[in-house]
Design a protein around this motif. Sequence first.
Motif, PDB file in Angstrom:
ATOM      1  N   THR A  88       0.828  -1.052  -0.079  1.00 26.34           N
ATOM      2  CA  THR A  88      -0.075   0.118  -0.045  1.00 26.34           C
ATOM      3  C   THR A  88       0.866   1.222   0.062  1.00 26.34           C
ATOM      4  OG1 THR A  88      -1.711  -1.374   1.322  1.00 26.34           O
ATOM      5  CG2 THR A  88      -1.930   1.225   1.139  1.00 26.34           C
ATOM      6  N   SER A  89       2.078   1.458   0.687  1.00 26.44           N
ATOM      7  CA  SER A  89       2.845   2.347   0.848  1.00 26.44           C
ATOM      8  C   SER A  89       3.531   2.698  -0.560  1.00 26.44           C
ATOM      9  CB  SER A  89       4.168   1.926   1.684  1.00 26.44           C
ATOM     10  OG  SER A  89       5.121   2.963   1.591  1.00 26.44           O
ATOM     11  N   CYS A  94       4.345   5.869  -4.802  1.00 31.53           N
ATOM     12  CA  CYS A  94       4.576   6.043  -6.320  1.00 31.53           C
ATOM     13  C   CYS A  94       3.361   6.703  -7.064  1.00 31.53           C
ATOM     14  CB  CYS A  94       4.770   4.745  -7.057  1.00 31.53           C
ATOM     15  SG  CYS A  94       6.383   3.943  -6.196  1.00 31.53           S
ATOM     16  N   GLY A  95       2.287   6.166  -6.680  1.00 28.50           N
ATOM     17  CA  GLY A  95       0.872   6.875  -7.337  1.00 28.50           C
ATOM     18  C   GLY A  95       1.181   8.328  -7.026  1.00 28.50           C
ATOM     19  N   GLY A  96       1.694   8.767  -6.146  1.00 30.14           N
ATOM     20  CA  GLY A  96       1.791  10.461  -5.890  1.00 30.14           C
ATOM     21  C   GLY A  96       2.593  10.998  -6.754  1.00 30.14           C
ATOM     22  N   PHE A  97       3.697  10.409  -7.252  1.00 34.13           N
ATOM     23  CA  PHE A  97       4.488  10.891  -8.303  1.00 34.13           C
ATOM     24  C   PHE A  97       3.789  11.148  -9.587  1.00 34.13           C
ATOM     25  CE2 PHE A  97       8.575   9.853  -5.866  1.00 34.13           C
ATOM     26  CZ  PHE A  97       9.086  10.875  -6.205  1.00 34.13           C
ATOM     27  N   GLY A 117       2.253  15.383  -2.008  1.00 35.44           N
ATOM     28  CA  GLY A 117       2.074  15.934  -0.551  1.00 35.44           C
ATOM     29  C   GLY A 117       1.160  14.906   0.239  1.00 35.44           C
ATOM     30  N   VAL A 118      -0.225  14.806   0.110  1.00 29.41           N
ATOM     31  CA  VAL A 118      -1.136  13.895   0.615  1.00 29.41           C
ATOM     32  C   VAL A 118      -1.042  12.406   0.154  1.00 29.41           C
ATOM     33  CG1 VAL A 118      -3.480  13.553   0.966  1.00 29.41           C
ATOM     34  CG2 VAL A 118      -2.733  15.670   0.777  1.00 29.41           C
ATOM     35  N   LEU A 119      -1.112  11.966  -0.849  1.00 27.03           N
ATOM     36  CA  LEU A 119      -0.943  10.531  -1.300  1.00 27.03           C
ATOM     37  C   LEU A 119       0.375  10.237  -0.987  1.00 27.03           C
ATOM     38  CD1 LEU A 119      -2.670   8.219  -2.455  1.00 27.03           C
ATOM     39  CD2 LEU A 119      -1.841   8.976  -4.728  1.00 27.03           C
ATOM     40  N   GLY A 120       1.555  11.128  -1.246  1.00 25.07           N
ATOM     41  CA  GLY A 120       2.904  10.369  -1.010  1.00 25.07           C
ATOM     42  C   GLY A 120       3.293  10.668   0.464  1.00 25.07           C
ATOM     43  N   GLY A 121       2.576  11.408   1.170  1.00 27.86           N
ATOM     44  CA  GLY A 121       2.549  11.333   2.510  1.00 27.86           C
ATOM     45  C   GLY A 121       2.014  10.136   3.252  1.00 27.86           C
ATOM     46  N   ILE A 122       0.973   9.532   2.786  1.00 30.87           N
ATOM     47  CA  ILE A 122       0.286   8.450   3.299  1.00 30.87           C
ATOM     48  C   ILE A 122       1.365   7.371   2.836  1.00 30.87           C
ATOM     49  CG2 ILE A 122      -1.383   6.722   3.051  1.00 30.87           C
ATOM     50  CD1 ILE A 122      -3.104   9.262   2.263  1.00 30.87           C
ATOM     51  N   GLY A 123       2.019   7.365   1.724  1.00 32.68           N
ATOM     52  CA  GLY A 123       3.100   6.449   1.556  1.00 32.68           C
ATOM     53  C   GLY A 123       4.126   6.393   2.462  1.00 32.68           C
ATOM     54  N   ALA A 189       8.511   7.041 -10.393  1.00 34.94           N
ATOM     55  CA  ALA A 189       7.329   6.129  -9.861  1.00 34.94           C
ATOM     56  C   ALA A 189       7.621   4.785 -10.223  1.00 34.94           C
ATOM     57  CB  ALA A 189       5.906   6.841 -10.269  1.00 34.94           C
ATOM     58  N   ILE A 190       7.856   4.528 -11.414  1.00 32.59           N
ATOM     59  CA  ILE A 190       8.253   3.232 -12.087  1.00 32.59           C
ATOM     60  C   ILE A 190       9.477   2.521 -11.459  1.00 32.59           C
ATOM     61  CG2 ILE A 190       8.618   1.759 -14.070  1.00 32.59           C
ATOM     62  CD1 ILE A 190       7.446   4.009 -15.649  1.00 32.59           C
ATOM     63  N   ALA A 191      10.414   3.318 -11.212  1.00 30.71           N
ATOM     64  CA  ALA A 191      11.589   2.723 -10.501  1.00 30.71           C
ATOM     65  C   ALA A 191      11.300   2.386  -9.024  1.00 30.71           C
ATOM     66  CB  ALA A 191      12.746   3.578 -10.810  1.00 30.71           C
ATOM     67  N   TYR A 192      10.790   3.397  -8.319  1.00 30.15           N
ATOM     68  CA  TYR A 192      10.450   3.250  -6.958  1.00 30.15           C
ATOM     69  C   TYR A 192       9.477   2.062  -6.665  1.00 30.15           C
ATOM     70  CZ  TYR A 192      13.139   7.035  -5.280  1.00 30.15           C
ATOM     71  OH  TYR A 192      14.356   8.074  -4.974  1.00 30.15           O
ATOM     72  N   PHE A 193       8.668   1.969  -7.570  1.00 24.48           N
ATOM     73  CA  PHE A 193       7.704   0.855  -7.432  1.00 24.48           C
ATOM     74  C   PHE A 193       8.196  -0.506  -7.484  1.00 24.48           C
ATOM     75  CE2 PHE A 193       4.100  -1.985  -8.487  1.00 24.48           C
ATOM     76  CZ  PHE A 193       3.261  -1.676  -7.570  1.00 24.48           C
ATOM     77  N   ILE A 194       8.900  -0.639  -8.421  1.00 20.35           N
ATOM     78  CA  ILE A 194       9.815  -1.999  -8.706  1.00 20.35           C
ATOM     79  C   ILE A 194      10.763  -2.380  -7.314  1.00 20.35           C
ATOM     80  CG2 ILE A 194      11.700  -3.151 -10.030  1.00 20.35           C
ATOM     81  CD1 ILE A 194      10.569  -1.532 -12.529  1.00 20.35           C
TER      82      ILE A 194
END
Length: 466
Positions: A88-89, A94-97, A117-123, A189-194
């Motif tokens: 979920t994080s 990554c969705g925040g990016f 800010g918000v979505l990335g902060g939750i992550g 976003a892609i790199a961090y997700f992987i």
Amino acid sequence: MSFLDRAHSVAEPGYNRWLVPPAALAVHLSIGSIYAYSVFNAPLNAHGGWSLLAIGWIFSIALAVLGASAAIFGKWVERVGPRMTMFTSAVCFCGGFLLAAVGYYTKQLWLIYLGNGVLGGIGLGLGYISPVSTLIKWFPDRPGVATGMAIMGFGGAALVAAPLFVSLMNYYGGGVPAQGIGATFVTMAIAYFIFMMFGVFTVRVPPPGWKPVGWVPKTTENRMITTANVDADTAIRTPQFWLLFAILFLNVTAGIGVLGQASVMIQEMFSAAAVGERAAVTAAAAGGFVGLLSLFNMGGRFLWSSLSDKIGRKNTYFTFFALGAVLYFLVPYTGRIGSVELFVVGFAIILTMYGGGFATIPAYLRDLFGTYQVGAIHGRLLLAWSLAAVVGPFLVNFIRQTQIESGIPPAQAYSTTMYIMAGLLVVGFICNLMVRPVNPRFHRIPTTDTEQTPLLPTGTSTTSNR
């Protein structure tokens, strides 16, 4: 998606617990890149015409949401386990990016606020506490070492992320960073997700009743380390929780204000007007000073948390507050004698203790409240970090500005601030002195095996303890 459930992430026989630190690092090295976000400020200003003040709110929102989400979702983290939480994080961070990239291309700053800010902060909040909680459960014999390894990654991520972000912006923008921000956001976003998925697929939780072979809890040797458990809702009703809240707040307030103003401070305290043209600190040297502080901040997280396993968490914080107070008190003196070397050494030591405070506090919580809901308790305590992130920079900037407006030379404008920081650390010393073992009336009596299973006989282990 059932493989993400806690029940499907219990370690199988032969699982090596030393695989958990790399899994935790994969998450913390990713989300810790938020500390490098300032490299986007000037390019975003050039692209959208937004003021630097408005852009600066992205970082502030992210840190505020980090603390809030860690506090709100802490019990959920403990219930669903590290796999679901880390997944979920990754989705949120990554969705925040990706959402911020949409904001960049449409020139809608509010979408960047919502994304990074918000979505990335939750992550950030979910990704910060889950690996730490899991490591504490796997390393009851060395909790300081374990948490230090993960949180060191969070503190040092900017050293990799900052030059990487700059290189990607220049690459995609053809040498014009403002034109390469959107593509950089998507790439990261892609790199961090992987990268974070490596942590998701690698991490496991220990089986019920697991403990390292031959390890015996030090209940008789150290009354500050308990084998009992306190749940998160009960923990916040204990004086120990609020004393640790104050301890973390005071330690972070003293460090984060200076960290955010380090470049300006060293240039003003050792300006040509103060120490002469030949000895003045240049902007380039100030940048090197900031990088040096980042290294000591990162190294201190592992050094001090590991040392705390030997000398105890309480003694470690005594060292932070006593030594830190002395060093802050001496900072104005280094400016008066024009010794930039002593100034740099003093702040390098201070920053090791600033980082060490973050890495040591989870183990301190584990000592006092047990492992049952330590992640949830840690999440609630992180609100102290969010509060300090506002108070620390405000103190440094406000007092400096007030001093300069009253006619005091910039080189001397930090003296009052340093004395105040020293005073805050003295208060922290007193708070740490007041910490005692938690009263047994707050201890939780487990009712099910999933809450707390009795320890296996000494020497028994269902997984590798290598």
